[in-house]
Design a protein around this motif. Structure first.
Motif, PDB file in Angstrom:
ATOM      1  N   GLY A   1      -8.717  -1.044  -6.613  1.00 55.96           N
ATOM      2  CA  GLY A   1      -8.718  -0.012  -5.576  1.00 55.96           C
ATOM      3  C   GLY A   1     -10.111   0.543  -5.350  1.00 55.96           C
ATOM      4  N   TRP A   2     -10.833   0.749  -6.453  1.00 59.29           N
ATOM      5  CA  TRP A   2     -12.200   1.255  -6.342  1.00 59.29           C
ATOM      6  C   TRP A   2     -13.086   0.284  -5.566  1.00 59.29           C
ATOM      7  CZ3 TRP A   2     -16.443  -0.699  -9.595  1.00 59.29           C
ATOM      8  CH2 TRP A   2     -17.668  -0.094  -9.285  1.00 59.29           C
ATOM      9  N   LEU A   3     -12.988  -0.984  -5.886  1.00 54.51           N
ATOM     10  CA  LEU A   3     -13.823  -1.968  -5.215  1.00 54.51           C
ATOM     11  C   LEU A   3     -13.439  -2.155  -3.746  1.00 54.51           C
ATOM     12  CD1 LEU A   3     -14.200  -4.415  -8.183  1.00 54.51           C
ATOM     13  CD2 LEU A   3     -16.073  -3.278  -6.969  1.00 54.51           C
ATOM     14  N   ALA A   4     -12.168  -1.926  -3.405  1.00 54.95           N
ATOM     15  CA  ALA A   4     -11.773  -1.972  -1.996  1.00 54.95           C
ATOM     16  C   ALA A   4     -12.456  -0.837  -1.229  1.00 54.95           C
ATOM     17  CB  ALA A   4     -10.261  -1.867  -1.861  1.00 54.95           C
ATOM     18  N   CYS A   5     -12.479   0.340  -1.826  1.00 55.92           N
ATOM     19  CA  CYS A   5     -13.139   1.475  -1.178  1.00 55.92           C
ATOM     20  C   CYS A   5     -14.660   1.284  -1.158  1.00 55.92           C
ATOM     21  CB  CYS A   5     -12.773   2.769  -1.897  1.00 55.92           C
ATOM     22  SG  CYS A   5     -11.046   3.251  -1.670  1.00 55.92           S
ATOM     23  N   ARG A   6     -15.188   0.706  -2.190  1.00 58.13           N
ATOM     24  CA  ARG A   6     -16.630   0.430  -2.243  1.00 58.13           C
ATOM     25  C   ARG A   6     -17.014  -0.577  -1.164  1.00 58.13           C
ATOM     26  NH1 ARG A   6     -20.217  -2.774  -5.996  1.00 58.13           N
ATOM     27  NH2 ARG A   6     -22.000  -1.449  -6.536  1.00 58.13           N
ATOM     28  N   LEU A   7     -16.166  -1.571  -0.954  1.00 59.22           N
ATOM     29  CA  LEU A   7     -16.395  -2.547   0.112  1.00 59.22           C
ATOM     30  C   LEU A   7     -16.436  -1.857   1.469  1.00 59.22           C
ATOM     31  CD1 LEU A   7     -16.484  -5.322   1.508  1.00 59.22           C
ATOM     32  CD2 LEU A   7     -13.981  -5.460   1.181  1.00 59.22           C
ATOM     33  N   ILE A   8     -15.471  -0.992   1.737  1.00 56.01           N
ATOM     34  CA  ILE A   8     -15.445  -0.286   3.023  1.00 56.01           C
ATOM     35  C   ILE A   8     -16.703   0.549   3.204  1.00 56.01           C
ATOM     36  CG2 ILE A   8     -14.234   1.457   4.402  1.00 56.01           C
ATOM     37  CD1 ILE A   8     -11.631   0.516   3.036  1.00 56.01           C
TER      38      ILE A   8
ATOM     39  N   THR B   1      -3.565  13.373   1.911  1.00 57.97           N
ATOM     40  CA  THR B   1      -2.825  12.367   1.157  1.00 57.97           C
ATOM     41  C   THR B   1      -1.330  12.587   1.377  1.00 57.97           C
ATOM     42  OG1 THR B   1      -4.558  12.410  -0.520  1.00 57.97           O
ATOM     43  CG2 THR B   1      -2.486  11.354  -1.125  1.00 57.97           C
ATOM     44  N   SER B   2      -0.619  11.542   1.745  1.00 58.28           N
ATOM     45  CA  SER B   2       0.802  11.678   2.078  1.00 58.28           C
ATOM     46  C   SER B   2       1.589  10.511   1.524  1.00 58.28           C
ATOM     47  CB  SER B   2       0.974  11.743   3.596  1.00 58.28           C
ATOM     48  OG  SER B   2       0.751  10.460   4.180  1.00 58.28           O
ATOM     49  N   ALA B   3       2.885  10.469   1.886  1.00 61.91           N
ATOM     50  CA  ALA B   3       3.744   9.364   1.462  1.00 61.91           C
ATOM     51  C   ALA B   3       3.248   8.040   2.009  1.00 61.91           C
ATOM     52  CB  ALA B   3       5.179   9.616   1.916  1.00 61.91           C
ATOM     53  N   ALA B   4       2.425   8.082   3.035  1.00 60.13           N
ATOM     54  CA  ALA B   4       1.906   6.853   3.634  1.00 60.13           C
ATOM     55  C   ALA B   4       0.710   6.302   2.878  1.00 60.13           C
ATOM     56  CB  ALA B   4       1.522   7.114   5.092  1.00 60.13           C
ATOM     57  N   THR B   5       0.133   7.068   1.983  1.00 60.70           N
ATOM     58  CA  THR B   5      -1.089   6.662   1.287  1.00 60.70           C
ATOM     59  C   THR B   5      -0.766   5.807   0.073  1.00 60.70           C
ATOM     60  OG1 THR B   5      -2.058   8.801   1.924  1.00 60.70           O
ATOM     61  CG2 THR B   5      -3.247   7.471   0.284  1.00 60.70           C
ATOM     62  N   PRO B   6      -1.187   4.561   0.036  1.00 59.69           N
ATOM     63  CA  PRO B   6      -0.943   3.739  -1.158  1.00 59.69           C
ATOM     64  C   PRO B   6      -1.844   4.194  -2.297  1.00 59.69           C
ATOM     65  CG  PRO B   6      -2.327   2.546   0.386  1.00 59.69           C
ATOM     66  CD  PRO B   6      -1.920   3.823   1.085  1.00 59.69           C
ATOM     67  N   LEU B   7      -1.422   3.929  -3.513  1.00 53.82           N
ATOM     68  CA  LEU B   7      -2.192   4.376  -4.663  1.00 53.82           C
ATOM     69  C   LEU B   7      -3.527   3.654  -4.789  1.00 53.82           C
ATOM     70  CD1 LEU B   7       0.573   4.865  -7.375  1.00 53.82           C
ATOM     71  CD2 LEU B   7      -0.685   6.615  -6.101  1.00 53.82           C
ATOM     72  N   TRP B   8      -3.615   2.430  -4.287  1.00 53.45           N
ATOM     73  CA  TRP B   8      -4.916   1.757  -4.385  1.00 53.45           C
ATOM     74  C   TRP B   8      -5.965   2.521  -3.595  1.00 53.45           C
ATOM     75  CZ3 TRP B   8      -7.787   0.319  -0.252  1.00 53.45           C
ATOM     76  CH2 TRP B   8      -7.155   0.001   0.954  1.00 53.45           C
ATOM     77  N   LEU B   9      -5.539   3.198  -2.529  1.00 52.70           N
ATOM     78  CA  LEU B   9      -6.480   3.958  -1.717  1.00 52.70           C
ATOM     79  C   LEU B   9      -6.765   5.331  -2.327  1.00 52.70           C
ATOM     80  CD1 LEU B   9      -8.225   4.330   0.762  1.00 52.70           C
ATOM     81  CD2 LEU B   9      -6.168   4.956   2.072  1.00 52.70           C
ATOM     82  N   SER B  10      -5.718   6.066  -2.740  1.00 48.14           N
ATOM     83  CA  SER B  10      -5.967   7.397  -3.302  1.00 48.14           C
ATOM     84  C   SER B  10      -6.729   7.319  -4.615  1.00 48.14           C
ATOM     85  CB  SER B  10      -4.654   8.169  -3.484  1.00 48.14           C
ATOM     86  OG  SER B  10      -3.770   7.495  -4.358  1.00 48.14           O
ATOM     87  N   GLU B  11      -6.343   6.384  -5.481  1.00 45.27           N
ATOM     88  CA  GLU B  11      -7.046   6.248  -6.753  1.00 45.27           C
ATOM     89  C   GLU B  11      -8.400   5.571  -6.569  1.00 45.27           C
ATOM     90  OE1 GLU B  11      -6.284   7.705  -9.368  1.00 45.27           O
ATOM     91  OE2 GLU B  11      -4.198   8.249  -8.987  1.00 45.27           O
ATOM     92  N   GLY B  12      -8.444   4.590  -5.690  1.00 48.19           N
ATOM     93  CA  GLY B  12      -9.705   3.909  -5.445  1.00 48.19           C
ATOM     94  C   GLY B  12     -10.741   4.826  -4.840  1.00 48.19           C
TER      95      GLY B  12
END
Length: 407
Positions: A346-353, A279-290
């Protein structure tokens, strides 16, 4: 919210919705000789902690003949700290300002918890000192401005060990802390199964007495964490040699959760511990939290509508979000409903992937985003390289997914 880069602290938390129903210094900088004298005092103080010698620790404090009460307070502080399993403890003076027989030292406290920290935790401290009979003594040792407290400054620490966890609490019963170790011990293999073995597989959980205690540890106003069950602190993009992250619990909010909600919270936060190096400065919160939510709910059988009630409500009313959640949507001090929808989106975006491209690709996508040199283009690049799509197409698929699962 998150600090970015090597030094800043990272703080991430889990919202409850969907789970229930840091001293200014005056005077001129002192010559090196005086600074060296103060460093030697702090070296003796550190050795006393490492050796478990209350007498030697108290001897670094202002003599009772000079200022009454300080040595009694020092004994209490030492006793509060005594149960913490320390592998190292040291101070480094970074500045010293003197006015007559009084002075203020800026220092870094470095310590490691045995079996968990591969590198020291670094805490900024401000120490007030008094010179008597030709020697410097510590009159007060407190967090630097904008720095958080240490758990032992809030009371006697009780330590409970699990198979894969260490729980340190203040104002909590042993039975209560044992419950945290059981949940954390179950969370570790769950996270390892989803994420892989690129982490220690051990977690440190801090349980203060109250929300105010949690805020004190974070060096932030309590109002910003009301309703937040737990947060994880650590070094963004930390290497394998970085000190272990700390999961800090808000006992007021955590206490109203049922067994299922408590497990989701600990699994979510343990996921942040596991994914920190990616996890870095490039990681959006929707992805880290999702992603942390995705691991938390993975295998639980909860439907999208059950785990995302706030987002389900607005989608059912015909208001499908136009874009993925922005970092600003994750502010703890904003509207609770909006914050819940950000987490859920964010969770549903990760669930979709995970459903569309597979769980392995989801992990690869997370790592690819974090490996990008900067935020700009990170998600777009990873979407193309890992998933073979564009941000526009992915957003369209995500919006359709929300409508299908929540409408």
């Amino acid at each position: 919210m998150a600090g970015r880069g090597r030094a800043p602290r990272w703080v991430v938390g889990l919202l409850l919705l969907g789970l229930v129903g840091l001293v200014g210094c005056g005077g001129a900088a002192e010559p090196d000789s005086a600074t060296a004298d103060v460093q030697r005092v702090l070296d003796r103080r550190a050795a006393a902690v490492r050796d478990g010698s209350e007498r030697a620790f108290v001897a670094t404090e202002v003599p009772s003949s000079v200022a009454a009460g300080e040595r009694a307070a020092a004994r209490t502080e030492f006793k509060n700290l005594r149960t913490v399993p320390l592998a190292a403890w040291s101070y480094r003076v970074t500045g010293f300002h003197r006015s007559g027989d009084r002075g203020t030292a800026d220092a870094e406290l470095r310590y490691r918890v045995e079996g968990y920290d591969r590198s020291p935790i670094v805490a900024a401290r401000t120490l007030s000192l008094t010179r008597a009979d030709g020697h410097w003594y510590v009159a007060a040792d407190r967090p630097a401005k904008d720095a958080g407290e240490q758990l032992w400054e809030q009371g006697t620490v009780l330590a409970v060990r699990g198979e894969r966890s260490l729980v340190l609490g203040v104002g909590q019963s042993r039975d209560s802390l044992r419950g945290y170790t059981e949940l954390a011990d179950r969370a570790v293999p769950t996270v390892r199964e989803a994420w892989g073995g690129e982490w220690s597989g051990r977690v440190v959980v801090l349980v203060p007495k109250s929300l105010e205690g949690m805020a004190g540890l974070l060096g932030a106003p309590a109002s910003g964490y009301r309703g937040i069950a737990a947060v994880t602190t650590g070094e963004a993009g930390g290497s394998a040699k970085a000190p272990a992250d700390r999961i800090i619990v808000n006992p007021d909010a955590y206490g109203v959760l049922g067994a299922f909600g408590r497990q989701v919270v600990l699994t979510h936060e343990t996921t942040h511990v596991a994914t920190r190096s990616a996890t870095s400065a490039a990681t959006p919160l929707w992805l880290s939290e999702g992603y942390a939510d995705w691991v938390g709910y993975r295998g639980t059988g909860r439907s999208a509508a059950q785990a995302a009630p706030e987002l389900a409500r607005v989608v059912s009313e015909g208001h499908v979000p136009a874009a993925l959640p922005d970092d600003g949507d994750f502010g703890f001090d904003g509207d609770a409903g909006s914050l819940a929808r950000a987490y859920e989106g964010g969770w549903l975006a990760c669930r979709l992937i995970a459903e569309r491209w597979g769980e392995v690709r989801l992990g690869e996508f997370y790592r690819a985003v974090g490996a990008h040199e900067e935020r700009a283009g990170a998600v777009e690049s990873a979407l193309g390289d890992v998933l073979g799509t564009t941000l526009e197409k992915f957003t369209e698929e995500w919006r359709a997914y929300l409508g299908d699962r929540l409408g």
